[in-house]
Scaffold this motif. Structure first.
Motif, PDB file in Angstrom:
ATOM      1  N   UNK A 117       0.839  -1.210   0.000  1.00  0.00           N
ATOM      2  CA  UNK A 117       0.000   0.000   0.000  1.00  0.00           C
ATOM      3  C   UNK A 117       0.871   1.255   0.000  1.00  0.00           C
ATOM      4  N   UNK A 118       1.900   1.275   0.821  1.00  0.00           N
ATOM      5  CA  UNK A 118       2.799   2.438   0.877  1.00  0.00           C
ATOM      6  C   UNK A 118       3.517   2.623  -0.459  1.00  0.00           C
ATOM      7  N   UNK A 119       3.977   1.527  -1.053  1.00  0.00           N
ATOM      8  CA  UNK A 119       4.687   1.618  -2.345  1.00  0.00           C
ATOM      9  C   UNK A 119       3.800   2.212  -3.428  1.00  0.00           C
ATOM     10  N   UNK A 120       2.555   1.736  -3.538  1.00  0.00           N
ATOM     11  CA  UNK A 120       1.704   2.218  -4.631  1.00  0.00           C
ATOM     12  C   UNK A 120       1.153   3.605  -4.350  1.00  0.00           C
ATOM     13  N   UNK A 121       0.972   3.942  -3.084  1.00  0.00           N
ATOM     14  CA  UNK A 121       0.523   5.307  -2.767  1.00  0.00           C
ATOM     15  C   UNK A 121       1.555   6.333  -3.198  1.00  0.00           C
ATOM     16  N   UNK A 122       2.830   5.941  -3.180  1.00  0.00           N
ATOM     17  CA  UNK A 122       3.884   6.870  -3.613  1.00  0.00           C
ATOM     18  C   UNK A 122       3.790   7.177  -5.109  1.00  0.00           C
ATOM     19  N   UNK A 123       3.046   6.363  -5.863  1.00  0.00           N
ATOM     20  CA  UNK A 123       2.835   6.621  -7.290  1.00  0.00           C
ATOM     21  C   UNK A 123       1.544   7.399  -7.537  1.00  0.00           C
ATOM     22  N   UNK A 124       0.793   7.660  -6.453  1.00  0.00           N
ATOM     23  CA  UNK A 124      -0.472   8.367  -6.579  1.00  0.00           C
ATOM     24  C   UNK A 124      -1.689   7.460  -6.575  1.00  0.00           C
ATOM     25  N   UNK A 125      -1.475   6.154  -6.474  1.00  0.00           N
ATOM     26  CA  UNK A 125      -2.596   5.204  -6.470  1.00  0.00           C
ATOM     27  C   UNK A 125      -3.326   5.240  -5.141  1.00  0.00           C
ATOM     28  N   UNK A 126      -4.611   4.951  -5.191  1.00  0.00           N
ATOM     29  CA  UNK A 126      -5.392   4.751  -3.985  1.00  0.00           C
ATOM     30  C   UNK A 126      -5.373   3.267  -3.628  1.00  0.00           C
ATOM     31  N   UNK A 127      -5.833   2.933  -2.441  1.00  0.00           N
ATOM     32  CA  UNK A 127      -5.875   1.530  -2.025  1.00  0.00           C
ATOM     33  C   UNK A 127      -7.162   1.250  -1.261  1.00  0.00           C
ATOM     34  N   UNK A 128      -7.608   0.005  -1.376  1.00  0.00           N
ATOM     35  CA  UNK A 128      -8.701  -0.517  -0.559  1.00  0.00           C
ATOM     36  C   UNK A 128      -8.333  -1.946  -0.183  1.00  0.00           C
ATOM     37  N   UNK A 129      -8.959  -2.446   0.860  1.00  0.00           N
ATOM     38  CA  UNK A 129      -8.713  -3.806   1.296  1.00  0.00           C
ATOM     39  C   UNK A 129      -9.513  -4.820   0.496  1.00  0.00           C
ATOM     40  N   UNK A 130      -9.114  -6.083   0.588  1.00  0.00           N
ATOM     41  CA  UNK A 130      -9.799  -7.153  -0.148  1.00  0.00           C
ATOM     42  C   UNK A 130     -11.288  -7.267   0.152  1.00  0.00           C
ATOM     43  N   UNK A 131     -11.678  -7.013   1.394  1.00  0.00           N
ATOM     44  CA  UNK A 131     -13.080  -7.189   1.767  1.00  0.00           C
ATOM     45  C   UNK A 131     -14.000  -6.271   0.968  1.00  0.00           C
ATOM     46  N   UNK A 132     -13.529  -5.073   0.665  1.00  0.00           N
ATOM     47  CA  UNK A 132     -14.348  -4.139  -0.119  1.00  0.00           C
ATOM     48  C   UNK A 132     -14.617  -4.710  -1.516  1.00  0.00           C
ATOM     49  N   UNK A 133     -13.597  -5.292  -2.123  1.00  0.00           N
ATOM     50  CA  UNK A 133     -13.779  -5.925  -3.433  1.00  0.00           C
ATOM     51  C   UNK A 133     -14.668  -7.156  -3.309  1.00  0.00           C
ATOM     52  N   UNK A 134     -14.393  -8.007  -2.345  1.00  0.00           N
ATOM     53  CA  UNK A 134     -15.142  -9.261  -2.216  1.00  0.00           C
ATOM     54  C   UNK A 134     -16.635  -9.003  -1.980  1.00  0.00           C
ATOM     55  N   UNK A 135     -16.977  -7.950  -1.262  1.00  0.00           N
ATOM     56  CA  UNK A 135     -18.394  -7.602  -1.043  1.00  0.00           C
ATOM     57  C   UNK A 135     -19.057  -7.174  -2.352  1.00  0.00           C
ATOM     58  N   UNK A 136     -18.270  -6.669  -3.276  1.00  0.00           N
ATOM     59  CA  UNK A 136     -18.788  -6.165  -4.549  1.00  0.00           C
ATOM     60  C   UNK A 136     -18.958  -7.280  -5.587  1.00  0.00           C
TER      61      UNK A 136
END
Length: 144
Positions: free
Chosen positions: A122-141
């Motif tokens: 999460x820290x690595x990709x945030x440094x590129x400007x990406x947002x993050x969410x946890x797996x549960x948010x995707x799995x609920x969708x």
């Protein structure tokens, strides 16, 4: 039809992390777990990419969503995965985290959301400007 001036919303899925977030016996059949996740992503995209984006807390038109499923290890060896035109399966040559970080950096000119619970990633990709969410948010969708 896609409008060129509207940016594509990219969802990068850490396949190993999402599969590993639920103790459903995935470790006994990693290729099968990868197939099930790819199938659920394909089904969600068929039902409506905009609905998937909305379930992840973002707004996007159907034609402006792309999902990138990153697989590593035994899961990356699976060739007969369910497909969808808006689903890109990335077979990581080494570790999935490096592939995800590189992909997030490559796509950084457009909105990127990475699905993972891995704090370091999460820290690595945030440094590129990406947002993050946890797996549960995707799995609920996802369906099923």
């Amino acid at each position: 039809m896609r409008t060129p001036e509207v940016p594509v919303f990219h969802v990068i899925v850490d396949g190993a992390n999402v599969v590993g977030s639920r103790p459903d016996g995935w470790w006994r059949d990693r290729p099968g777990a990868a197939r099930r996740l790819a199938g659920k992503l394909s089904a969600a995209l068929t039902a409506g990419p905009a609905l998937l984006a909305q379930g992840l807390g973002r707004e996007a038109a159907d034609e402006d969503v792309r999902v990138h499923l990153v697989l590593e290890g035994a899961a990356a060896q699976v060739e007969d995965l369910p497909t969808h035109p808006l689903l890109d399966v990335v077979h990581a040559p080494a570790d999935g985290d490096s592939a995800i970080a590189a992909l997030a950096a490559d796509l950084a000119v457009e909105p990127v959301l990475v699905v993972t619970a891995d704090r370091g990633l999460r820290a690595r990709v945030r440094s590129t400007g990406a947002g993050t969410v946890g797996p549960e948010m995707l799995l609920r969708t996802l369906p099923g």
